[in-house]
Design an enzyme around this catalytic site. Structure first.
Site, mmCIF file in Angstrom:
data_model
loop_
_atom_site.group_PDB
_atom_site.id
_atom_site.type_symbol
_atom_site.label_atom_id
_atom_site.label_comp_id
_atom_site.label_asym_id
_atom_site.label_seq_id
_atom_site.Cartn_x
_atom_site.Cartn_y
_atom_site.Cartn_z
ATOM 1 N N GLY A 14 8.413 -47.448 15.637
ATOM 2 C CA GLY A 14 7.991 -47.749 14.368
ATOM 3 C C GLY A 14 8.117 -49.308 13.984
ATOM 4 C CG ASP A 15 11.635 -51.243 14.933
ATOM 5 O OD1 ASP A 15 11.986 -50.851 13.570
ATOM 6 O OD2 ASP A 15 12.637 -51.176 15.618
#
Length: 199
Positions: A191-192
């Protein structure tokens, strides 16, 4: 472009490295003595890592951000700061043309929506918790992402692990894609990475 990242965990570090590699000036603000346990790199000297600064100094440095700059508010608020720190930061910077990205959980995320963050990135589980529903498909997240836009978010990017991702853009367009095929070795930071890639 200058980028300020509050939180030196995995998300903040990864965003900093990606932005630094793209040639941008990056400052990470982290109250703890050390940055994230998983990443101990500084973007080959292009990141300005600031540790242990006082809240007043942090606010002073953030107030220098301006048109075209990016601020990442990632993760939980450090214990040394007030619970409403993200809101106070966004209120202080309101109207300055700064693109603010918020990658935080339920309450922190909901409290910043009135300040119209440029991008928020809940995952499908966090989005479901906000609305008290279970979201398992890309199609199911769209109406709830749109509700977050109605509450103030400009762009809503929903990560869904093996199911892929959905972007409800500020233009109203909806983009969705399945996860790439292949063998998953480790999903930490996916997600980062998506946030850094979007920016």
């Amino acid at each position: 472009m200058r980028a300020a990242i509050i939180g030196g965990g995995a998300a903040g570090m990864y965003a900093a490295v990606m932005l630094a590699q793209a040639g941008h000036s990056v400052t990470i603000y982290e109250k703890n003595e050390k940055l994230g346990k998983k990443l101990f790199i500084t973007g080959k000297g292009r990141c300005n890592l600031t540790n242990n600064c006082e809240v007043e100094e942090l606010m002073k440095q953030l107030s220098a951000l301006g048109e075209g700059d990016v601020l990442f508010l990632a993760g939980s608020i450090p214990s040394s700061m007030a619970d409403d720190a993200y809101q106070k930061i966004m209120e202080m910077l309101d109207g300055k043309g700064i693109r603010i990205v918020v990658d935080a959980t339920r309450d922190l995320l909901m409290k910043v929506l009135p300040y119209h963050p440029f991008l928020i990135k809940p995952n499908n589980h966090e989005l479901g918790e906000i609305f008290g529903v279970e979201l398992k498909t890309r199609e199911s997240v769209v109406p709830y992402a749109k509700q977050l836009q109605k509450k103030g978010a400009q762009n809503v990017l929903v990560s869904m692990a093996g199911e892929g991702a959905v972007l409800v853009a500020a233009s109203g367009e909806v983009f969705e894609a399945p996860a790439p095929k292949g063998k998953l070795i480790n999903g930490v930071g996916a997600g980062d990475s998506m946030v850094a890639g979007f920016m």
